[in-house]
Enzyme design. Sequence first.
Site, PDB file in Angstrom:
ATOM      1  N   HIS A  24     -10.334  10.912  -7.360  1.00 18.81           N
ATOM      2  CA  HIS A  24     -10.127  12.328  -7.498  1.00 18.81           C
ATOM      3  C   HIS A  24      -9.726  12.495  -9.120  1.00 18.81           C
ATOM      4  O   HIS A  24      -9.194  13.659  -9.242  1.00 18.81           O
ATOM      5  CB  HIS A  24      -9.180  12.893  -6.624  1.00 18.81           C
ATOM      6  CG  HIS A  24      -9.466  13.222  -5.198  1.00 18.81           C
ATOM      7  ND1 HIS A  24     -10.225  14.132  -4.866  1.00 18.81           N
ATOM      8  CD2 HIS A  24      -9.545  12.147  -4.166  1.00 18.81           C
ATOM      9  CE1 HIS A  24     -10.740  14.028  -3.714  1.00 18.81           C
ATOM     10  NE2 HIS A  24     -10.281  13.063  -3.117  1.00 18.81           N
ATOM     11  N   THR A  48     -25.700  -3.342   3.361  1.00 21.93           N
ATOM     12  CA  THR A  48     -25.992  -1.931   3.209  1.00 21.93           C
ATOM     13  C   THR A  48     -27.099  -1.699   2.249  1.00 21.93           C
ATOM     14  O   THR A  48     -27.247  -2.093   1.240  1.00 21.93           O
ATOM     15  CB  THR A  48     -24.760  -1.283   2.745  1.00 21.93           C
ATOM     16  OG1 THR A  48     -23.636  -1.379   3.639  1.00 21.93           O
ATOM     17  CG2 THR A  48     -25.150   0.156   2.930  1.00 21.93           C
ATOM     18  N   THR A  49     -28.069  -0.663   2.775  1.00 25.17           N
ATOM     19  CA  THR A  49     -28.988  -0.328   1.934  1.00 25.17           C
ATOM     20  C   THR A  49     -28.446   0.508   0.744  1.00 25.17           C
ATOM     21  O   THR A  49     -27.740   1.239   0.730  1.00 25.17           O
ATOM     22  CB  THR A  49     -30.114   0.922   2.868  1.00 25.17           C
ATOM     23  OG1 THR A  49     -30.401   0.227   3.842  1.00 25.17           O
ATOM     24  CG2 THR A  49     -31.062   1.599   2.011  1.00 25.17           C
ATOM     25  N   SER A  91       0.834  -1.032   0.050  1.00 27.31           N
ATOM     26  CA  SER A  91      -0.021  -0.029   0.096  1.00 27.31           C
ATOM     27  C   SER A  91       0.811   1.040   0.123  1.00 27.31           C
ATOM     28  O   SER A  91       1.845   1.429   0.726  1.00 27.31           O
ATOM     29  CB  SER A  91      -0.931  -0.124   1.232  1.00 27.31           C
ATOM     30  OG  SER A  91      -1.614   1.104   1.392  1.00 27.31           O
ATOM     31  N   LYS A  99     -17.985  13.320  -6.512  1.00 27.98           N
ATOM     32  CA  LYS A  99     -17.183  14.543  -6.894  1.00 27.98           C
ATOM     33  C   LYS A  99     -17.449  14.942  -8.416  1.00 27.98           C
ATOM     34  O   LYS A  99     -18.470  15.654  -8.624  1.00 27.98           O
ATOM     35  CB  LYS A  99     -15.810  14.104  -6.932  1.00 27.98           C
ATOM     36  CG  LYS A  99     -15.399  13.699  -5.227  1.00 27.98           C
ATOM     37  CD  LYS A  99     -13.850  13.333  -4.954  1.00 27.98           C
ATOM     38  CE  LYS A  99     -13.800  13.388  -3.572  1.00 27.98           C
ATOM     39  NZ  LYS A  99     -14.551  12.409  -2.711  1.00 27.98           N
TER      40      LYS A  99
END
Length: 560
Positions: free
Chosen positions: A299, A378-379, A219, A349
């Site tokens: 980004h 997760t909804t 990483s 973004k």
Amino acid sequence: MEFVARQSMNACPFVRSTSTHHLKKLAANSSLAATASHCPVVGPALQQQRYYSQPSKPAQAQTSDIATGIKKDVSPIRMDSNETAFDYNGMYESDLANKRKDNSYRYFNNINRLAKEFPKAHRQTEDDKVTVWCSNDYLGMGRHPEIIKTMKATMDKYGSGAGGTRNIAGHNHAAINLESELACLNKKEAALVFSSCFIANDAIISLLGQKIKNLVIFSDQSNHASMILGVRNSKAKKHIFKHNNLKDLESQLAQYPKSTPKLIAFESVYSMCGSVAPIEKICDLAKRYGALTFLDEVHAVGMYGPHGQGVAEHLDFDLHLQSGIASPSVVDKRTILDRVDMITGTCGKSFGTVGGYVAGSANLIDWLRSYAPGFIFTTTLPPAIMAGTATSVRIVRADIEARIKQQLNTRYVKDSFENLGIPVIPNPSHIVPVLVGNAADAKKASDMLMNKHRIYVQAINYPTVPVGEERLRITPTPGHGKEICDQLISAVDDVFTELNLPRINKWQSQGGHCGVGDANYVPEPNLWTQDQLSLTNQDLHSNVHNPVIEQIETSSGVRL
């Protein structure tokens, strides 16, 4: 209980032949379990290994046996009768006081972006307006009339929410359409939408570590918090390589046989400094050492490439420009975009909505859909959000002029700052990080821009950036024309003068910092070349405009 007792008396010869008084006596002296161990039925069951999770043993506690009323210690240390509970509120106050003391406490400004006037926003009252200069809505798509129109129509038809997870509430065509558009944008076989890219990064990286035995994760040290969390939750062995340092990365990869499963996790554009990863060379190392590649384009999506996929597309700009939405036909070579195994991005973004996604091979996406708890439990995003995002993807793909205008506005601001000695951390991207180098001064500069000049730029401090590298992070959009840019440039110059903040020459006299004033720093060329900046929407391939996108089956597991 009476029913159970009666059934036991009928079925068990021991219970049937034993008086109630004797059973109570056995329970009281804790010999009932020992007696039951001789039972031909209960005995073997008691000896079986149980794999249920066990509660943690309390450090100090005293409890009563409900059945007998007899108190017993479950800890070697007895509690004092005057012992008090942990001071939770005191801990909160102490930690917050420390935040304020080291100037890393976060103040959230009341900023309400005005769709019809962006980059204007109002504060507490609607007549208190400021100009926003730090939004990640890089292209201003959050106010686009076609997106808003799509979302309104979808909400009128399907309501405000999704009703739950996809597994429970069901799938819908808005999700299929969006995932098909994202797969097409990234030129991958499939895509999967999450509630956010933070959730996507954590869910994917952690799942890979949990499911691939002996996986080693490499990483970049500047990776986003979501990727760091994913690595931590993966429980896999990890190595952190120096930011964008290929030599350091290879030295770590070389410690393992090629057969050892590996994952290289990195970003394309690093949001706080604007640096750009050497994606092609990282792919070369991944191939050499047998590693998967995980690229976060959060980004960069919408900002780079002829169609806004990101930096991976931009690095083969001409090939993708010529092929449009189709994959380029390359003899004896794969495109960089094709070489990256999995790409994550955001809808929050440059696309102006909310949510995150991953794109990759059909098998990978189906595997993630089937195993990732961060997706399964997760909804899902509301249909209106997904429909609006799909519309945004189509608009952004066909509007290279918006990307170019954003780049030109960025260059104008960077060049003007340099002429005034305003220290901008050098980078080849659209991020304008103005170095302050002190948390307290960064907050003062932000407040002064807001209160004196009606300009909103948030101060960035630890832990988002290291201590001593605090900054103002400025992000121009296509809507920040020359007049608005000049207002910003004049205001920042005034703030640096009034607060006596260090300019380029001051950092240079100290040997440089973050690339500012560093005599040994070699600047990178901008990602966008002059030829690329001269293109128009008419230069895009005809298949980019209103394309018919094939719906992907991987979104639901159901053949379409």
